[in-house]
Design an enzyme around this catalytic site. Structure first.
Site, PDB file in Angstrom:
ATOM      1  N   GLU A  25       0.647  -1.304  -0.173  1.00  0.00           N
ATOM      2  CA  GLU A  25       0.034   0.103   0.200  1.00  0.00           C
ATOM      3  C   GLU A  25       0.806   1.100  -0.095  1.00  0.00           C
ATOM      4  O   GLU A  25       1.240   2.358   0.290  1.00  0.00           O
ATOM      5  CB  GLU A  25      -1.242   0.027   1.066  1.00  0.00           C
ATOM      6  CG  GLU A  25      -1.942  -1.103   1.395  1.00  0.00           C
ATOM      7  CD  GLU A  25      -3.100  -0.986   0.875  1.00  0.00           C
ATOM      8  OE1 GLU A  25      -3.206  -0.134  -0.315  1.00  0.00           O
ATOM      9  OE2 GLU A  25      -3.975  -1.998   0.543  1.00  0.00           O
TER      10      GLU A  25
HETATM   11  C1  LIG Z   1       3.763  -9.869   0.301  1.00  0.00           C
HETATM   12  C2  LIG Z   1       2.915  -8.539  -0.792  1.00  0.00           C
HETATM   13  C3  LIG Z   1       1.932  -8.688  -1.979  1.00  0.00           C
HETATM   14  C4  LIG Z   1       1.795  -7.632  -2.184  1.00  0.00           C
HETATM   15  N1  LIG Z   1       0.564  -7.062  -2.989  1.00  0.00           N
HETATM   16  C5  LIG Z   1       0.291  -7.155  -4.071  1.00  0.00           C
HETATM   17  C6  LIG Z   1      -0.905  -6.948  -4.603  1.00  0.00           C
HETATM   18  O1  LIG Z   1      -1.815  -7.348  -4.440  1.00  0.00           O
HETATM   19  N2  LIG Z   1      -1.366  -5.723  -5.730  1.00  0.00           N
HETATM   20  C7  LIG Z   1       0.344  -5.010  -5.953  1.00  0.00           C
HETATM   21  O2  LIG Z   1      -0.285  -4.539  -7.043  1.00  0.00           O
HETATM   22  N3  LIG Z   1       1.141  -4.520  -5.520  1.00  0.00           N
HETATM   23  C8  LIG Z   1       1.085  -5.696  -4.575  1.00  0.00           C
HETATM   24  N4  LIG Z   1       1.887  -5.518  -4.031  1.00  0.00           N
HETATM   25  C9  LIG Z   1       3.600  -5.141  -4.464  1.00  0.00           C
HETATM   26  C10 LIG Z   1       3.608  -3.920  -3.683  1.00  0.00           C
HETATM   27  O3  LIG Z   1       2.955  -2.888  -3.405  1.00  0.00           O
HETATM   28  C11 LIG Z   1       5.030  -3.320  -3.991  1.00  0.00           C
HETATM   29  O4  LIG Z   1       6.093  -4.621  -3.541  1.00  0.00           O
HETATM   30  C12 LIG Z   1       5.261  -2.126  -3.461  1.00  0.00           C
HETATM   31  O5  LIG Z   1       5.103  -0.556  -3.869  1.00  0.00           O
HETATM   32  C13 LIG Z   1       6.950  -1.505  -3.411  1.00  0.00           C
HETATM   33  O6  LIG Z   1       7.425  -1.453  -4.424  1.00  0.00           O
HETATM   34  P1  LIG Z   1       8.977  -1.892  -4.805  1.00  0.00           P
HETATM   35  O7  LIG Z   1       8.623  -4.246  -4.062  1.00  0.00           O
HETATM   36  O8  LIG Z   1       8.633  -2.395  -5.865  1.00  0.00           O
HETATM   37  O9  LIG Z   1       9.769  -1.933  -3.929  1.00  0.00           O
HETATM   38  P2  LIG Z   1      10.946  -0.250  -4.389  1.00  0.00           P
HETATM   39  O10 LIG Z   1       9.928   0.349  -5.167  1.00  0.00           O
HETATM   40  O11 LIG Z   1      11.998  -0.696  -5.363  1.00  0.00           O
HETATM   41  O12 LIG Z   1      11.370   0.343  -3.347  1.00  0.00           O
HETATM   42  C14 LIG Z   1      12.537  -0.343  -3.056  1.00  0.00           C
HETATM   43  C15 LIG Z   1      13.272   0.429  -1.851  1.00  0.00           C
HETATM   44  O13 LIG Z   1      13.425   1.868  -2.021  1.00  0.00           O
HETATM   45  C16 LIG Z   1      12.165   2.612  -1.442  1.00  0.00           C
HETATM   46  N5  LIG Z   1      12.099   4.160  -3.098  1.00  0.00           N
HETATM   47  C17 LIG Z   1      11.657   3.789  -3.993  1.00  0.00           C
HETATM   48  N6  LIG Z   1      11.097   4.374  -4.424  1.00  0.00           N
HETATM   49  C18 LIG Z   1      11.827   5.661  -3.653  1.00  0.00           C
HETATM   50  C19 LIG Z   1      11.680   7.125  -3.817  1.00  0.00           C
HETATM   51  N7  LIG Z   1      11.638   8.122  -4.484  1.00  0.00           N
HETATM   52  N8  LIG Z   1      12.213   8.147  -2.960  1.00  0.00           N
HETATM   53  C20 LIG Z   1      12.342   7.518  -1.884  1.00  0.00           C
HETATM   54  N9  LIG Z   1      12.261   5.852  -1.057  1.00  0.00           N
HETATM   55  C21 LIG Z   1      11.687   4.812  -2.489  1.00  0.00           C
HETATM   56  C22 LIG Z   1      11.081   2.058  -1.040  1.00  0.00           C
HETATM   57  O14 LIG Z   1      10.637   2.767   0.155  1.00  0.00           O
HETATM   58  C23 LIG Z   1      11.675   1.134  -0.768  1.00  0.00           C
HETATM   59  O15 LIG Z   1      12.190   0.949   0.739  1.00  0.00           O
HETATM   60  C24 LIG Z   1       2.868  -7.072  -2.579  1.00  0.00           C
HETATM   61  C25 LIG Z   1       3.783  -6.641  -2.174  1.00  0.00           C
HETATM   62  C26 LIG Z   1       4.087  -7.924  -0.496  1.00  0.00           C
HETATM   63  C27 LIG Z   1       5.566  -8.122  -1.081  1.00  0.00           C
END
Ligand SMILES: Cc1cc2nc3c(=O)[nH]c(=O)nc-3n(C[C@H](O)[C@H](O)[C@H](O)COP(=O)(O)OP(=O)(O)OC[C@H]3O[C@@H](n4cnc5c(N)ncnc54)[C@H](O)[C@@H]3O)c2cc1C
Length: 603
Positions: A411
C-alpha cells in the site's frame, strides 16, 4: 447532528485548526449497529481464524479461500458495498472496524480480506460504470468471486506509473489485448476478477481494466508459483503473466489514462484500512504478552512485576490506544464528508471518492504510524516471551512479527507514504484548501517577538498538553515553512527533510487524537474513569515531543544557517518545552498495572 462543511475539518486542516474534543469520533461512540458488527466480526475471528492458525502458517491457501467464502456468507465482504449492488451499504466507520477486528488472527487472512474488499473491489465501486458495477460488484460482495489488484511489475514498484504492461486496441475496436507481467499479486491464486493496469500506446499514464480470470479458460493468463514469504504465509501471492489477454473495451475502468488516478485513490482507501488491520493485532499481541508475563516467573517473581517489562506493556498499550484514536477519528471524518457531499447532490460514488481523497494525508499518516506500531509491539512481544518468543514457532509472537513486517511495505512503502503526506499537504496549501502560509507567518512573527513569561494556569485536564500540541503544530509550520521557503518547488528533492517533516506531522496527529479521545471521554464518563487513558495520552505526547524535537533540530541545522538557524533553534526549544514535565515512570507504572490486572488490552 447533521454533518456540514463548517464543522468538518478538511484533510490536513488538523494542523492549523483547533479541534474540539466533542467533534472527534471515538471507539466509545460506536452505534448499536457498529457494536453488533464488531462483536460479530470478533466472534468470526475467534471461531474461523484463530483456532486454525497452524494451518495458515503451513501455507494452507485453500483454507484462506474457504474462510474468505465464509466471510462472504456472513456479509463481511460487502460492508462497504452499496445496497444497490448487493452490499450492506454501511458507513465508512463500519468498513474500518470490520478490517480492524477481522485482522488479528493471522496476517494471511487479513491480507486476503484487505486485498479483496479494498483494492480488489473498490476500483469498481468507485470508478465503474453502472453496467460494470451491476456485473461484478454483487459477485465480489457475496464472495462468489474474489478480486485481485495487478499494479506492481518487476520494474515498477513504488514508481507505479512506469509499468510496461501494454493494452493494444484490436483492429475492430472492440477489445484490448493485454501483454505483460505483474508481480506480488495478492489473491492471484483464487481470484476471478483482476484489476489490471496497462499502458495504451505511449500514454503518459496507465489505464485500468477489469479482467476476468477463469483457470479453465485462462485467456492468455498464467500464474507464477506461490511466493515463499517471510510472513503472511497463507496469503496467495503470485506473479501474473498476460499473453494476448483479450479484454472487451467495455471493461476499461474510467477513461483512457485514468489508471494512475484510480490506483492512487484505491490505495488511499487501502491505507486507512491497513492501519485498522494492524490495530487488533496490537491488542492481541499485548493481551498475549501480558498473559504470559503474569504467568512466567523468574527470580521467584512474575516477570510482569519487573519495571523493565512494565515499560514494554505500557508503551504497547499506549501505541495501540493512540492508533485506535487516530484511525476512528479519520474514519468518521471520511464518513461525514461522504454524507455531506451526498447531501449536496453528489452520487454515492462521487461522494465516496472525494471523501476519501480529501483525507489522503491522514490515510498516509495512519498507514505509517500504525504499521510501525504493530511491528514494534510484536518485537516487544517476542522480548517478553524471551527465547520462547523469537525462536519457537509454537508461540504466537514469532508469526505476529513476521506477519506485521509486510504492512510497512505494501500500500505504498512507509518512505513513500511519509513523503506523500507532506507533499500532499504542501499541494493543498498551494491550492488554497489549507491555509498554511498565514499560520506559518504568524509563527515567524512569534519567533521574532519576545516570549511571554506568564505562568499559565494548567490545572484543568490536558490544559498543558493542549498548549504543547499547539506548539508542536508551530514547530511543523516553522520547519516545513522554512524548508518550503528555502527550496520552493525543489523541496521534493530533499527527501531527508520531507521524511523528518512527516515524522513531525505523524506525531502531532497521533498525539492529538489520543488526547481528544480521552478528553471527550473524561467529560462524559468522568475523569476518574479515564485515569489510565489520561496516562496513556500524556505518555504518547511525551514521546511525540521528543521525536519532534529531534526531527526539528535535524531539519533546522541542515537547511538554515547563521541567525536564522539560531532563531529557529530557540523557537524549537520554546515549542518543545514543558512547563511541568510528566513523571514518565509513574505514568508507565499506572498503565502497566492496569493491563496486568486485567490481563489484557482493556481500553
Ligand atoms: C506480500 C506482498 C503482497 C503484495 N500485494 C500486492 C498486490 O496485491 N498488488 C500489487 O499491485 N502490488 C502488491 N505488492 C507490491 C507492493 O505494493 C510493492 O512491493 C511496493 O509498492 C514496493 O515496491 P517494490 O517492492 O518494487 O519496492 P521498490 O519500489 O523497489 O522500493 C525499494 C525501497 O526503495 C524505496 N524507494 C523507492 N522509490 C523511492 C523514492 N522515490 N524515494 C525514496 N525511496 C524510494 C522504498 O521505500 C523501498 O524502501 C505486494 C508486495 C508484497 C511483498
Amino acid at each position: 447532528m447533521e454533518a456540514n462543511e463548517k464543522d468538518i475539518l478538511r484533510g490536513g486542516q488538523f494542523l492549523v485548526k483547533e479541534t474540539n474534543c466533542e467533534d472527534v469520533f471515538t471507539p466509545e461512540d460506536f452505534s448499536e449497529e457498529q457494536t453488533m458488527m464488531k462483536e460479530s466480526v470478533m466472534e468470526f475471528n475467534d471461531r474461523e481464524i484463530i483456532p486454525h492458525k497452524a494451518r495458515f502458517e503451513a501455507k494452507d491457501y485453500a483454507l484462506t479461500e474457504e474462510v474468505m467464502r465464509k466471510a462472504g456468507d456472513m456479509g463481511f465482504l460487502s460492508v462497504a458495498v452499496p445496497e444497490a449492488f448487493g452490499g450492506m451499504g454501511m458507513g465508512f466507520v463500519s468498513t474500518v472496524l470490520t478490517c480492524d477486528y477481522i485482522s488479528s488472527g493471522t496476517g494471511s487472512f487479513s491480507t486476503a480480506f484487505g486485498a479483496h474488499t479494498g483494492i480488489g473491489t473498490m476500483p469498481i465501486t468507485l470508478y465503474g460504470t453502472e453496467e460494470q458495477k451491476q456485473k461484478y460488484v454483487p459477485k465480489l460482495a457475496s464472495g462468489e468471486w474474489f478480486g485481485a489488484y495487478c499494479l506492481t511489475e518487476p520494474g515498477a514498484g513504488s514508481d507505479a506509473n512506469s509499468g510496461k504492461t501494454t493494452a493494444e486496441l484490436s483492429a475492430d475496436g472492440k477489445s484490448y489485448k493485454i501483454n505483460g507481467q505483474k508481480m506480488w499479486i495478492s489473491n492471484a491464486g483464487f481470484c476471478s476478477v483482476m484489476i489490471v493496469f496497462a499502458r495504451i500506446e505511449d500514454d503518459k499514464n496507465i489505464t485500468g481494466f477489469i479482467v476476468e480470470y477463469d483457470g479453465e479458460n485462462p485467456n492468455g493468463i498464467t500464474l507464477g508459483e506461490e511466493e515463499h514469504k517471510l510472513g503472511i504465509r497463507a496469503s496467495s501471492t503470485r506473479q501474473v503473466f498476460f499473453n494476448d489477454t483479450v479484454v472487451p473495451i467495455e471493461n476499461m475502468l474510467a477513461g483512457r489514462g485514468e489508471g494512475f488516478k484510480i490506483a492512487m485513490n484505491a490505495l488511499n482507501v487501502g491505507r486507512i484500512k491497513l492501519a485498522a488491520a494492524c490495530l487488533d493485532s496490537q491488542r492481541r499481541i499485548l493481551s498475549t504478552a501480558v498473559n504470559y508475563a503474569n504467568e512466567r516467573k523468574q527470580f521467584k517473581t512474575p516477570i510482569s512485576d519487573f519495571g523493565a517489562i512494565k515499560v514494554k506493556l505500557a508503551e504497547m498499550a499506549t501505541n495501540a490506544y493512540a492508533g485506535e484514536s487516530a484511525t476512528y477519528r479519520a474514519a468518521k471524518n471520511i464518513e461525514d464528508r461522504i454524507a455531506m457531499r451526498e447531501a449536496a447532490g453528489n452520487t454515492h460514488q462521487e461522494a465516496e471518492l472525494k471523501g476519501v481523497e480529501e483525507y489522503a494525508i491522514e490515510c498516509s499518516i495512519l498507514k505509517v504510524a500504525v504499521s510501525e506500531d504493530v511491528q514494534h509491539a510484536a518485537d516487544e512481544g517476542i522480548q517478553i516471551f524471551g527465547g520462547m518468543g523469537g525462536f519457537s514457532e509454537e508461540t504466537p509472537m514469532e508469526s505476529a512479527w513476521r506477519d506485521a513486517r509486510i504492512a510497512r511495505i505494501y500500500e505504498g512503502t512507509n518512505e513513500i507514504n511519509r513523503m506523500l503526506s507532506v507533499g500532499m499537504l504542501v499541494k493543498k496549501a498551494m491550492k488554497g484548501h489549507v491555509d498554511l502560509l498565514g499560520p506559518a507567518q504568524k509563527v515567524q512573527e512569534e519567533l521574532m517577538g519576545i516570549p511571554s513569561f506568564d505562568t499559565p494556569d494548567f490545572s484543568e485536564l490536558f490544559s498543558e498538553e493542549k498548549v504543547m500540541i499547539n506548539k508542536l503544530k508551530k514547530t511543523f509550520l516553522m520547519v516545513a515553512g522554512g524548508a518550503v521557503q528555502k527550496f520552493g518547488p525543489d523541496l521534493d528533492k530533499h527527501q531527508q527533510l520531507l521524511i523528518a517533516a512527516a515524522d513531525i506531522l505523524i506525531e502531532i496527529y497521533m498525539a492529538e487524537s489520543a488526547i481528544l479521545r480521552t478528553e471527550k471521554n473524561a467529560k462524559r464518563f468522568g475523569a476518574e474513569s479515564q485515569s489510565v487513558q489520561i496516562a496513556m495520552s500524556k505518555l504518547y505526547l511525551y514521546h511525540a515531543v521528543d521525536i519532534i524535537e529531534e526531527k526539528g533540530k535535524e531539519s533546522i541545522i541542515s537547511f538554515a544557517e547563521g541567525d536564522e538557524q539560531r532563531m529557529m533553534l530557540m523557537g524549537l526549544k520554546r515549542f518543545t518545552k514543558y512547563q511541568n514535565y510528566p513523571d514518565i515512570v509513574d505514568l508507565r507504572n499506572e498503565i502497566a498495572e492496569k493491563v496486568k490486572a486485567e490481563n489484557k488490552y482493556c481500553f
